[in-house]
Design an enzyme around this catalytic site. Sequence first.
Site, mmCIF file in Angstrom:
data_model
loop_
_atom_site.group_PDB
_atom_site.id
_atom_site.type_symbol
_atom_site.label_atom_id
_atom_site.label_comp_id
_atom_site.label_asym_id
_atom_site.label_seq_id
_atom_site.Cartn_x
_atom_site.Cartn_y
_atom_site.Cartn_z
ATOM 1 N N TYR A 253 0.807 -1.236 0.000
ATOM 2 C CA TYR A 253 0.000 0.000 0.000
ATOM 3 C C TYR A 253 0.836 1.281 0.000
ATOM 4 O O TYR A 253 2.041 1.232 0.165
ATOM 5 C CB TYR A 253 -1.083 -0.012 1.065
ATOM 6 C CG TYR A 253 -0.758 -0.194 2.531
ATOM 7 C CD1 TYR A 253 0.501 0.004 3.076
ATOM 8 C CD2 TYR A 253 -1.799 -0.550 3.402
ATOM 9 C CE1 TYR A 253 0.710 -0.144 4.434
ATOM 10 C CE2 TYR A 253 -1.587 -0.697 4.766
ATOM 11 C CZ TYR A 253 -0.327 -0.498 5.272
ATOM 12 O OH TYR A 253 -0.128 -0.646 6.604
ATOM 13 N N GLU A 254 0.162 2.384 -0.219
ATOM 14 C CA GLU A 254 0.811 3.698 -0.417
ATOM 15 C C GLU A 254 1.798 3.645 -1.579
ATOM 16 O O GLU A 254 2.836 4.289 -1.550
ATOM 17 C CB GLU A 254 1.536 4.183 0.843
ATOM 18 C CG GLU A 254 0.737 4.155 2.125
ATOM 19 C CD GLU A 254 -0.461 5.081 2.136
ATOM 20 O OE1 GLU A 254 -0.555 5.929 1.237
ATOM 21 O OE2 GLU A 254 -1.312 4.929 3.016
ATOM 22 N N GLY A 255 1.450 2.896 -2.601
ATOM 23 C CA GLY A 255 2.348 2.740 -3.738
ATOM 24 C C GLY A 255 3.204 1.511 -3.539
ATOM 25 O O GLY A 255 3.996 1.459 -2.596
#
Lengths: 248, 596
Positions: B439-441
């Site tokens: 997550y978050e890229g």
Amino acid sequence: MKILVPVKRVIDYNVKPRVKADGTGVDLANVKMSMNPFDEIAVEEAIRLKEKGIATEIVVASIGPAKAQETLRTALAMGADRAILVATDDAVEPLAVAKILKAIAEEEQPALVILGKQAIDDDSNQTGQMLAALLGRPQGTFANAVTVEGDKVIVAREIDGGLETVQLALPAIITTDLRLNQPRYASLPNIMKAKSKPLATKAPADYGVDTAPRLRTVTVAEPPMRQAGIKVADIDDLVGKLKELGVA
Amino acid sequence: MQIYTAPLRDMRFVLNELHTDDGFGDIPALADFTPDLTEAVLTEAAKLCQDVLLPLNRSGDEEGCTLENGVVRTPKGFIEAYKAFTEGGWNALVLPPEWGGQGAPEAVGKLVEEMICATNVSFSLYPGLTNGAIAALTVYANDTLKQEYLPKMVSGEWSGTMCLTEPHCGTDLGLLRTRAEPDGEGGYKLSGAKIFISAGEHDLTSNIVHLVLARLPDAPKGVKGISLFLVPKYLPDAEGNPSVRNGAKCTAIEHKMGLKASATCQMLFEDAKGWLVGEPHRGLEAMFTMMNAERVGVGIQGLGIGEAAYQSAVWYAKDRLQGRSLSGAKHPDKPADPIIVHPDVRRMLLTMRAWNEGCRGVSAWVARALDAEKHGAEPEQRQRAADFVALMTPVVKAMFTDLGLESASLAVQCYGGHGFIRESGVEQYMRDARIAMLYEGTNGIQALDLVGRKMPAEMGRYLRSFFHPVSDFIEANLEDPAIGKMVAGLKRAFEALQGATAIIAERGMKDPEEGGAAATDYLRLMGLVAMAYCFAKASKIASRALMSGSGEAGFYKAKIDTARFFYEKLLPQSASLYLAIKAGKGSVMDFAEEAF
């Protein structure tokens, strides 16, 4: 009313103490130190009395090394109002501490002094009682519950057979037992505020007390290793073994 | 068994000793945070994490969150823990004082985050997402919204979310479909579906403030047509208290591999009332303010889990009696030796330890830069700090989370078959650590960010914010009697990094796929050099302390010994990374697609 709470900096209760190689004492170099857990309970009780509107000011005091400042700051972060450090590098004994606390109590005139029943480093369990005697004030030791009613304080004490309730005329001395309360976590804003609360530094001489030890430590040793147990065949065998050991 | 005691001594080391000469100088705005105050803060935070959050980690994992009639319940104990956490003011540690925060330095905040993540990473998501939302609102929201929402979010009374992902649109936000129509009253009506929304619905707070990416009716296609909206679960009444239920509902919670005590929600917005945050069509920019701060935070999750995994493994390796040491019995009085006598077990434990200490050194450096970027006295100082943060954010995010999983996996390995059993506690670390790489890229996206954006930015100016201090340090310390040998190793790794940078810059200019094929290796290489630099500096400080007769010989000696292990056993990876980068994209891209 004002409450005085003495606090002691001791080896942290989570740390396994080690004896110095030369047997002169417990090794405290780079060991985590914190507030004596019974004193934490005493600070918590004072704060609860203040939150109930009974106490108006909480003064905490510590007699010990300069580092005891950190312990006082912890008490301030929990919610005490100001602190007094009586700085000494001597290993202070209960009587000297009680004498200094007597002088502080005479100066501050607290209606209650709440102390931990004992410090977990030497387990003396003497300071509160000595202080009560020196001041000629009533004492409620091993407190399990504390209720202030007018000019009296009712203390439920933990005794071997259960609880005993005593009523003391204020001003009085209380020492805390383990089940009196559950101390709070200091909140972050209070930790920040504690930094700017007043902390006065004094010396034992300011109170005319000589802290030189009256006791001499002969040697300090680790307790002997616990021996493995043995299995007994039946009750007769057990009784026989107990007789052999001279315990029955 | 899940074991954790906050590594306070190492935290004090990275905070007060390691980075004093990092060139970011004294930050006057933070002068109030003296070492004795930060010590009190860290000690109390450790107490709360160990006593309150840690006991809920495994029970929260077993129980998970439940959804019934649109209401999400967090596992037993989470409501009380959240109350203790917010009443103590811990959620507001680094938040701005003007909204009720404590304004502590990031350098302190990141250490506290590490403790929270080590003890209960699921729990960390609830206050964590709120802080991200606060960051975006502080910069982009108008004053009315700020007044109405920020104080309650900073106090923790209300929580926040970030709603980006939709079923068909993850990394590529240009595909986003959620619509926002003006409602004629100055607000908007939002409609659309979002997935993977952490803390989208739960029972910890009386209101939840969603930050939602959506398209206005006149929006251009792609990422340049996305706007940011604030959509509360309950619309506040005139007094600011939650009143009318808004059209933002949780329709399902995801069934996940780990992080089970964190409610990951599917959200449906049906004519939900919202307000625009920032300029129309500029929502992505606002969201990335939040995202960048979160990425460093996600890296810290990896570090936190890595530390908890290490401590749990050390406990087991000392406790588990099995077989005898290869060089003869070490504990003849016992039926067998503890497995910590074995070289391979020690290799695993030291690998985890070195990764943790290395990452902690790097994150403390980045956190110092975060503070200097915000509060630095000189514009030049703020710029250099901002460059360094921008460069290091993908490294911290991707490398820390990769290593967090590696450490969790090594902990399982140390436990043998027992590590695979739920009750051992360590397999949870592996499952919980896995999400942070996604997550978050994803970590692949982080590597592309590093190679494609950060490396060439401003003609290499970001790179210089890292390369200059490292090359200065090498030059100044090659002859140092205590650490000269280590610095020679640092020099070799640094030359590999410089060489790789030149290769990627040259080939990538002509062919972006060359950069793409090298990106993940390059990110790790840069991370290794950053850790090597921190370890060499740490060893210098430690050897000085030992020479001057420090009373903490045990700590400083272990610091040097860990650095030695890192240099001898882990840093050599830099040479193979260099060779892999040098080999180029051929073997990756020539492979026929139909042969897969």
